[in-house]
Design an enzyme around this catalytic site. Structure first.
Site, mmCIF file in Angstrom:
data_model
loop_
_atom_site.group_PDB
_atom_site.id
_atom_site.type_symbol
_atom_site.label_atom_id
_atom_site.label_comp_id
_atom_site.label_asym_id
_atom_site.label_seq_id
_atom_site.Cartn_x
_atom_site.Cartn_y
_atom_site.Cartn_z
ATOM 1 N N ALA A 169 1.811 3.976 -11.785
ATOM 2 C CA ALA A 169 0.284 4.562 -12.016
ATOM 3 C C ALA A 169 -0.598 5.904 -11.623
ATOM 4 O O ALA A 169 -0.919 7.333 -12.322
ATOM 5 C CB ALA A 169 -0.463 3.779 -13.217
ATOM 6 N N GLU A 188 -2.295 6.322 -0.855
ATOM 7 C CA GLU A 188 -1.220 5.749 -0.663
ATOM 8 C C GLU A 188 -0.472 5.107 0.739
ATOM 9 O O GLU A 188 -1.063 5.969 1.707
ATOM 10 C CB GLU A 188 0.078 6.463 -0.895
ATOM 11 C CG GLU A 188 1.323 6.076 -1.438
ATOM 12 C CD GLU A 188 1.941 4.552 -1.507
ATOM 13 O OE1 GLU A 188 2.300 3.586 -0.688
ATOM 14 O OE2 GLU A 188 1.108 4.819 -2.840
ATOM 15 N N GLY A 228 14.957 -0.191 -8.101
ATOM 16 C CA GLY A 228 17.012 -0.841 -8.501
ATOM 17 C C GLY A 228 16.613 -0.344 -10.300
ATOM 18 O O GLY A 228 16.053 -0.139 -10.597
ATOM 19 N N VAL A 278 -5.612 1.069 2.137
ATOM 20 C CA VAL A 278 -6.941 0.559 1.842
ATOM 21 C C VAL A 278 -7.360 -0.740 2.139
ATOM 22 O O VAL A 278 -6.216 -1.494 2.154
ATOM 23 C CB VAL A 278 -6.838 0.813 0.409
ATOM 24 C CG1 VAL A 278 -7.676 0.555 -0.920
ATOM 25 C CG2 VAL A 278 -6.360 2.546 -0.066
ATOM 26 N N HIS A 291 9.300 -7.189 -12.853
ATOM 27 C CA HIS A 291 7.897 -6.958 -13.876
ATOM 28 C C HIS A 291 7.183 -8.064 -13.520
ATOM 29 O O HIS A 291 6.331 -8.079 -14.893
ATOM 30 C CB HIS A 291 8.465 -7.100 -14.389
ATOM 31 C CG HIS A 291 9.821 -5.885 -15.420
ATOM 32 N ND1 HIS A 291 10.469 -6.162 -16.619
ATOM 33 C CD2 HIS A 291 10.486 -4.651 -14.713
ATOM 34 C CE1 HIS A 291 11.144 -5.082 -16.379
ATOM 35 N NE2 HIS A 291 11.235 -4.960 -15.221
#
Length: 676
Positions: A83, A103, A161, A304, A603
């Protein structure tokens, strides 16, 4: 010069004699030449266009001890994953918005394993992976489960993957359910499939192919930055699997990514472009032209630590506002940067709730136990953790049709001498023509079904009649709760463990799409460098076990249908690891196997879910954290519930929508302030 053009230039510049058959054979079988080629290609990839990405986050903000902070950004995005890259690109389209993307990892462009489809396992347990594990799973043989999470721009899309780069929207009714779960909050209707579908179309460019001419291109996106299609290497076994599914009662569906629904069997649509390169949100959205924008800064190697808040408002009626982000470089030096307008968390379903809690936003009792001052008491942070579990079943292949296919363990480890030539030949084939095993998706076909389909699950199949009635957890009548995934090779433990049986094998992998087991993510300590405590509570409900049992029955049914049935080698019938005789096993025996083998499908979702605060929600329909008006969550953690499919495409669509919402907010603020 782009890497692809450089490679083409090198090969076009080689003497013509190398294209003669004998010369080609000599090159293919020359280890020295192949080593030189591999090293050269690796160097070329390391020179990919990252010149506008700073690996020194200290350049973004002075040291924390420098109190004269003079650098500010309108938007600070935490996390450059699936995102985050979308948000950085879309928000910086407006030159008046200054955007910073932070990042913790580095660019995925510098690593071969994030670019070449079949090399994904080489990122596991490396600096590109957070190397996370769950707590021992009480209902899954008390095993700790490995959770790969990408530590690079593009996040889990380039690292987790083949199972992560299958292009799939999910069922249309999944998003109608999202809207309904908002219970009439302002903006709830904007999450229906009809409204969200335009964002799926916006980011996609579908590349048609003659082998898939039944796909109606009019129903697919044609101008988005994310290129998808059917370009991966496909085994001939894959087509036999699809025909076997049809003969078992799961009909062929040429396109699972339209409003017509997702039920059926199909060859896997992938994030692989026409050049046979993996497509990530970094490569799609953070192009050289985007990175050259003066109002966009992308800082990698920036860990972060927490978000900083100030209370604003009238006396006695103040609310916390996110005003800065504190982070550290790889040497541990701490910095902070101001956010003039908003902070957007896009760190994923694991690290977004972790950062929220480290910052004082989460369950108050839990925060206090770690000595963290409470900014906002939100019990839903880190709760409602959902994940798709997968269980692999193995079959010995007598055809040997794909004996040249690369196994996950071949790619993963240091190749044995017997595999060196196979790997080298496949590598050269990939770089010369974009074909062969290195272009493989590993997960080459998928089949979606419902556990209550009477054609697939007649009651007499079950030895325990009590399991015949199941709760319908799907989002609608045309939505699945089971997926069977075909792989033309067998692998165990994410490829960590070499498959122990000699010969060639294929896998039929059952996936639970609509689990009722919900877990938690909690802090281990107040130290941002400590991994969080992850407990997905796999198989903690009878429903989930029962659906997995039915999925195993479907796997057995498919394996016994032609043309797949003729390929199952009877020599493997009595090998315990193989599942040739699963049709003869009791429900209890299958249950034990499921509990032993279940793994993550990569997921995780819903740990900062969009829902009313009273229902344990963390964000509202505008993705604003309840009680903190300028802090948003834009990643899979905001999913109200897990979709009945794969999560990358929904995350991209959510990020596209969020970018529009943030722009509208900034425009409204600009107008209300008189353009100042």
């Amino acid at each position: 010069m782009p890497v692809e053009e450089t490679i083409k230039f090198i090969f076009s510049s080689l003497p013509r004699f190398i294209y003669q058959p004998r010369a080609v054979k000599t090159i293919l079988l020359s280890p020295a030449a192949l080593c030189v080629l591999a090293l050269g290609l690796r160097w070329l990839y390391s020179k990919a266009s990252t010149t506008h990405i700073t690996g020194d986050p200290g350049k973004v903000r002075r040291r924390l001890k420098d109190r004269d902070i003079d650098t500010e950004y309108d938007i600070v995005i935490v996390g450059g994953g699936t995102a985050g890259c979308v948000l950085a690109s879309r928000l910086s389209e407006d030159p008046s918005i200054r955007v910073l993307l932070l990042e913790a990892g580095t660019s995925s462009r510098t690593t071969l394993c994030s670019q070449i489809p079949a090399l994904f396992p080489r990122s596991f347990h490396t600096a590109l992976d957070y190397n996370l594990y769950t707590v021992p799973q009480t209902h899954a043989a008390s095993k700790r489960k490995y959770w790969p999470r990408g530590k690079m721009l593009g996040g889990c899309n380039p690292s987790a993957g083949a199972l992560r780069y299958r292009f799939h929207h999910g069922a249309p009714s999944d998003y109608d359910e999202w809207a309904q779960l908002q219970k009439g909050q302002e903006g709830a209707e904007e999450w229906s499939y009809q409204q969200l579908h335009r964002y799926f179309m916006k980011f996609e460019t579908y590349n048609p192919s003659k082998e898939h001419d039944l796909v109606d291109v009019r129903l697919r996106g044609s101008s988005g930055p994310v290129h998808v299609g059917h370009f991966g290497h496909v085994s001939e076994l894959t087509h036999k699997f699809i025909r076997a599914c049809h003969n078992a009662g799961v009909c062929y569906n040429p396109d699972i990514n339209t409003s017509k629904g997702t039920l059926g069997s199909t060859e896997t649509p992938t994030y692989i472009d026409a050049r046979r390169r993996r497509v990530t949100t970094e490569t799609a959205y953070l192009t050289p032209a985007v990175l050259a924008r003066k109002n966009l800064t992308v800082a990698t190697k920036a860990k972060v630590l927490r978000i900083l808040f100030e209370h604003k408002g009238n006396a006695g009626n103040t609310v916390p506002h996110a005003v800065a982000v504190q982070y550290a470089n790889e040497r541990g030096k701490v910095f902070e940067v101001k956010a003039r307008r908003e902070v957007v968390l896009a760190a994923g379903a694991v690290h977004t709730p972790q950062i929220l809690m480290l910052s004082g936003v989460g369950p108050a009792n839990h925060l206090v136990s770690h000595g963290i001052p409470v900014v906002a008491d939100l019990p839903g942070v880190g709760s409602h953790l959902m994940d798709h579990g997968i269980v692999s079943f193995y079959f010995m292949d007598r055809s040997k049709a794909d004996i040249s296919a690369l196994t996950v363990s071949d790619i993963r480890g240091i190749p044995r001498p017997s595999l060196a030539f196979k790997l080298a030949r496949a590598a050269l084939q990939y770089y010369m023509s974009g074909t062969g095993p290195f272009a493989g998706n590993i997960a080459e076909a998928m089949s979606f079904a419902r556990s209550d389909d009477p054609k697939l699950f007649p009651h007499d199949v079950f030895r325990n009649a009590g399991r015949a009635q199941l709760e319908d957890t799907t989002s609608g009548a045309n939505a699945p709760d089971i997926e069977v995934l075909f792989t033309p090779l067998a692998y165990m433990e994410h490829g960590d463990v070499p498959f122990p049986i000699k010969g060639h094998h294929f896998g039929l992998n059952a996936i639970l799409l609509r689990p009722t087991s919900m877990g938690t993510l909690r802090l281990h300590s107040a130290d941002a460098y400590d991994a969080p405590v992850i407990d997905p509570k796999y198989l903690s409900t009878c429903h989930d076990v029962d659906v997995f049992v039915r999925a195993a029955r479907l796997v057995s049914r498919i394996a016994q249908r032609e043309p797949l049935a003729s390929l199952v080698d009877p020599a493997g019938d009595d090998i315990p690891l193989l599942n040739h005789k699963m049709d003869r096993q009791s429900d209890a025996e299958i249950e034990a196997l499921v509990r032993d083998r279940v793994q993550t499908l990569y997921h995780p979702t819903s740990t900062a879910r969009m829902a009313p605060r009273a229902d344990g929600g963390v964000v509202d329909p505008f993705l604003r954290v309840h009680g903190v008006p300028n802090l948003r969550v834009v990643d899979a953690s905001m999913f109200p519930t897990i979709p009945s499919g794969h999560t990358s495409a929904p995350v991209i669509a959510v990020a596209e929508k969020a970018a529009d919402m943030i722009k509208e907010t900034l425009i409204g603020h600009h107008l209300s302030s008189g353009g100042r």
